[in-house]
Design a protein around this motif. Sequence first.
Motif, PDB file in Angstrom:
ATOM      1  N   VAL A 106       0.856  -1.184   0.000  1.00 40.78           N
ATOM      2  CA  VAL A 106       0.000   0.000   0.000  1.00 40.78           C
ATOM      3  C   VAL A 106       0.893   1.236   0.000  1.00 40.78           C
ATOM      4  O   VAL A 106       1.760   1.380   0.866  1.00 40.78           O
ATOM      5  CB  VAL A 106      -0.916   0.013   1.238  1.00 40.78           C
ATOM      6  N   LEU A 107       0.666   2.121  -0.965  1.00 45.94           N
ATOM      7  CA  LEU A 107       1.384   3.396  -0.999  1.00 45.94           C
ATOM      8  C   LEU A 107       0.637   4.380  -0.116  1.00 45.94           C
ATOM      9  O   LEU A 107      -0.493   4.759  -0.416  1.00 45.94           O
ATOM     10  CB  LEU A 107       1.475   3.927  -2.439  1.00 45.94           C
ATOM     11  N   GLU A 108       1.262   4.784   0.973  1.00 44.78           N
ATOM     12  CA  GLU A 108       0.633   5.727   1.906  1.00 44.78           C
ATOM     13  C   GLU A 108       0.880   7.175   1.515  1.00 44.78           C
ATOM     14  O   GLU A 108       0.114   8.048   1.889  1.00 44.78           O
ATOM     15  CB  GLU A 108       1.133   5.478   3.325  1.00 44.78           C
ATOM     16  N   GLY A 109       1.952   7.428   0.778  1.00 43.98           N
ATOM     17  CA  GLY A 109       2.229   8.800   0.372  1.00 43.98           C
ATOM     18  C   GLY A 109       3.675   8.975  -0.022  1.00 43.98           C
ATOM     19  O   GLY A 109       4.460   8.021  -0.041  1.00 43.98           O
ATOM     20  N   ALA A 110       4.004  10.232  -0.331  1.00 40.52           N
ATOM     21  CA  ALA A 110       5.366  10.593  -0.732  1.00 40.52           C
ATOM     22  C   ALA A 110       5.745  11.903  -0.057  1.00 40.52           C
ATOM     23  O   ALA A 110       4.969  12.858  -0.059  1.00 40.52           O
ATOM     24  CB  ALA A 110       5.451  10.737  -2.252  1.00 40.52           C
ATOM     25  N   GLY A 111       6.941  11.918   0.499  1.00 40.67           N
ATOM     26  CA  GLY A 111       7.491  13.115   1.120  1.00 40.67           C
ATOM     27  C   GLY A 111       8.720  13.559   0.355  1.00 40.67           C
ATOM     28  O   GLY A 111       9.620  12.757   0.104  1.00 40.67           O
ATOM     29  N   VAL A 112       8.727  14.828  -0.025  1.00 40.39           N
ATOM     30  CA  VAL A 112       9.828  15.386  -0.804  1.00 40.39           C
ATOM     31  C   VAL A 112      10.352  16.608  -0.066  1.00 40.39           C
ATOM     32  O   VAL A 112       9.570  17.413   0.450  1.00 40.39           O
ATOM     33  CB  VAL A 112       9.335  15.792  -2.213  1.00 40.39           C
ATOM     34  N   VAL A 113      11.660  16.757  -0.016  1.00 46.98           N
ATOM     35  CA  VAL A 113      12.235  17.922   0.643  1.00 46.98           C
ATOM     36  C   VAL A 113      11.959  19.165  -0.198  1.00 46.98           C
ATOM     37  O   VAL A 113      11.367  20.131   0.286  1.00 46.98           O
ATOM     38  CB  VAL A 113      13.742  17.739   0.905  1.00 46.98           C
ATOM     39  N   ILE A 114      12.359  19.161  -1.479  1.00 49.51           N
ATOM     40  CA  ILE A 114      12.197  20.343  -2.336  1.00 49.51           C
ATOM     41  C   ILE A 114      11.489  19.942  -3.624  1.00 49.51           C
ATOM     42  O   ILE A 114      11.971  19.079  -4.357  1.00 49.51           O
ATOM     43  CB  ILE A 114      13.558  20.981  -2.670  1.00 49.51           C
ATOM     44  N   GLU A 115      10.378  20.588  -3.896  1.00 49.58           N
ATOM     45  CA  GLU A 115       9.646  20.382  -5.141  1.00 49.58           C
ATOM     46  C   GLU A 115       9.846  21.601  -6.038  1.00 49.58           C
ATOM     47  O   GLU A 115       9.738  22.741  -5.580  1.00 49.58           O
ATOM     48  CB  GLU A 115       8.153  20.207  -4.861  1.00 49.58           C
ATOM     49  N   LYS A 116      10.130  21.355  -7.285  1.00 56.14           N
ATOM     50  CA  LYS A 116      10.180  22.426  -8.280  1.00 56.14           C
ATOM     51  C   LYS A 116       8.762  22.568  -8.835  1.00 56.14           C
ATOM     52  O   LYS A 116       8.362  21.858  -9.746  1.00 56.14           O
ATOM     53  CB  LYS A 116      11.187  22.109  -9.374  1.00 56.14           C
ATOM     54  N   GLY A 117       7.989  23.475  -8.233  1.00 51.09           N
ATOM     55  CA  GLY A 117       6.579  23.633  -8.546  1.00 51.09           C
ATOM     56  C   GLY A 117       6.304  24.088  -9.966  1.00 51.09           C
ATOM     57  O   GLY A 117       5.194  23.925 -10.470  1.00 51.09           O
ATOM     58  N   PHE A 118       7.303  24.638 -10.622  1.00 52.95           N
ATOM     59  CA  PHE A 118       7.152  25.100 -12.003  1.00 52.95           C
ATOM     60  C   PHE A 118       7.359  23.966 -13.004  1.00 52.95           C
ATOM     61  O   PHE A 118       7.215  24.156 -14.211  1.00 52.95           O
ATOM     62  CB  PHE A 118       8.123  26.255 -12.300  1.00 52.95           C
ATOM     63  N   GLN A 119       7.701  22.775 -12.517  1.00 57.09           N
ATOM     64  CA  GLN A 119       7.806  21.599 -13.373  1.00 57.09           C
ATOM     65  C   GLN A 119       6.622  20.677 -13.095  1.00 57.09           C
ATOM     66  O   GLN A 119       5.928  20.832 -12.097  1.00 57.09           O
ATOM     67  CB  GLN A 119       9.162  20.912 -13.168  1.00 57.09           C
ATOM     68  N   LYS A 120       6.395  19.715 -13.947  1.00 55.03           N
ATOM     69  CA  LYS A 120       5.133  18.967 -13.958  1.00 55.03           C
ATOM     70  C   LYS A 120       4.998  17.881 -12.910  1.00 55.03           C
ATOM     71  O   LYS A 120       3.896  17.402 -12.649  1.00 55.03           O
ATOM     72  CB  LYS A 120       4.928  18.354 -15.335  1.00 55.03           C
ATOM     73  N   GLY A 121       6.072  17.463 -12.282  1.00 51.34           N
ATOM     74  CA  GLY A 121       6.046  16.283 -11.438  1.00 51.34           C
ATOM     75  C   GLY A 121       5.068  16.328 -10.276  1.00 51.34           C
ATOM     76  O   GLY A 121       4.303  15.384 -10.065  1.00 51.34           O
ATOM     77  N   GLY A 122       5.082  17.398  -9.510  1.00 53.16           N
ATOM     78  CA  GLY A 122       4.214  17.492  -8.338  1.00 53.16           C
ATOM     79  C   GLY A 122       2.741  17.400  -8.702  1.00 53.16           C
ATOM     80  O   GLY A 122       1.980  16.654  -8.078  1.00 53.16           O
ATOM     81  N   GLN A 123       2.338  18.154  -9.716  1.00 51.12           N
ATOM     82  CA  GLN A 123       0.938  18.134 -10.122  1.00 51.12           C
ATOM     83  C   GLN A 123       0.535  16.763 -10.659  1.00 51.12           C
ATOM     84  O   GLN A 123      -0.546  16.265 -10.370  1.00 51.12           O
ATOM     85  CB  GLN A 123       0.662  19.217 -11.171  1.00 51.12           C
ATOM     86  N   MET A 124       1.431  16.150 -11.412  1.00 47.83           N
ATOM     87  CA  MET A 124       1.158  14.824 -11.965  1.00 47.83           C
ATOM     88  C   MET A 124       0.937  13.798 -10.838  1.00 47.83           C
ATOM     89  O   MET A 124      -0.016  13.011 -10.880  1.00 47.83           O
ATOM     90  CB  MET A 124       2.327  14.389 -12.862  1.00 47.83           C
ATOM     91  N   ILE A 125       1.793  13.825  -9.822  1.00 50.76           N
ATOM     92  CA  ILE A 125       1.679  12.887  -8.698  1.00 50.76           C
ATOM     93  C   ILE A 125       0.388  13.157  -7.920  1.00 50.76           C
ATOM     94  O   ILE A 125      -0.346  12.224  -7.575  1.00 50.76           O
ATOM     95  CB  ILE A 125       2.910  12.987  -7.767  1.00 50.76           C
ATOM     96  N   ARG A 126       0.083  14.425  -7.663  1.00 49.23           N
ATOM     97  CA  ARG A 126      -1.146  14.765  -6.943  1.00 49.23           C
ATOM     98  C   ARG A 126      -2.380  14.355  -7.739  1.00 49.23           C
ATOM     99  O   ARG A 126      -3.363  13.887  -7.164  1.00 49.23           O
ATOM    100  CB  ARG A 126      -1.175  16.256  -6.627  1.00 49.23           C
TER     101      ARG A 126
END
Length: 192
Positions: free
Chosen positions: A146-166
């Motif tokens: 079971v994937l409970e979540g992901a913790g990242v120290v620094i997200e580059k919000g101007f790139q697509k990764g964070g939004q894609m994961i959310r």
Amino acid sequence: MKLLEDRILRDGIVKPGNILKVDSFINHQMDIPFINELGREFKRRFADSVITKILTIESSGIGIACIAAQYFDVPVIFAKKAQSLNLDGEMYIAKVESFTHKRVYDVILSKKFLTEQDHVLLIDDFLANGCALMGLMEIVKQSGAVLEGAGVVIEKGFQKGGQMIRDMGVHLESLAIVENMTDDSLTFRGDN
């Protein structure tokens, strides 16, 4: 997390190509009392989640994951970027493209360390295009855990990764989200 944002502004170095160097305190030389505060914050943000393993990818996420694991009282496992002689038995394998190295890796994790009984928290230092987290999510999926979540120290919000994961419904917590980055400055997104 203001403590992290202040440290990035003080000691981080912005390089051309959207590279943020935090190697003096996070991912080359590690400021352990500082990273201890990051681990404590991950525990606070995932306090309601059942976690049995923390999964990261070599190499920069390992130290952060180990310190965070103390607060969850769970083991850390990490996906390796290369097959070695001491890896034996069946493996989970996923492809990951590195933003900083501009290379695709097969990441490998022994099946004996991750099973369908596990509840997994992913931890990494950076999130840009989301490739590392996607690879780790694929390993979790292969395992049946079971994937409970992901913790990242620094997200580059101007790139697509964070939004894609959310958008995939993953509980993603980034301790600092860089909204804009130029060769001589950076700004953070609020509400971290």
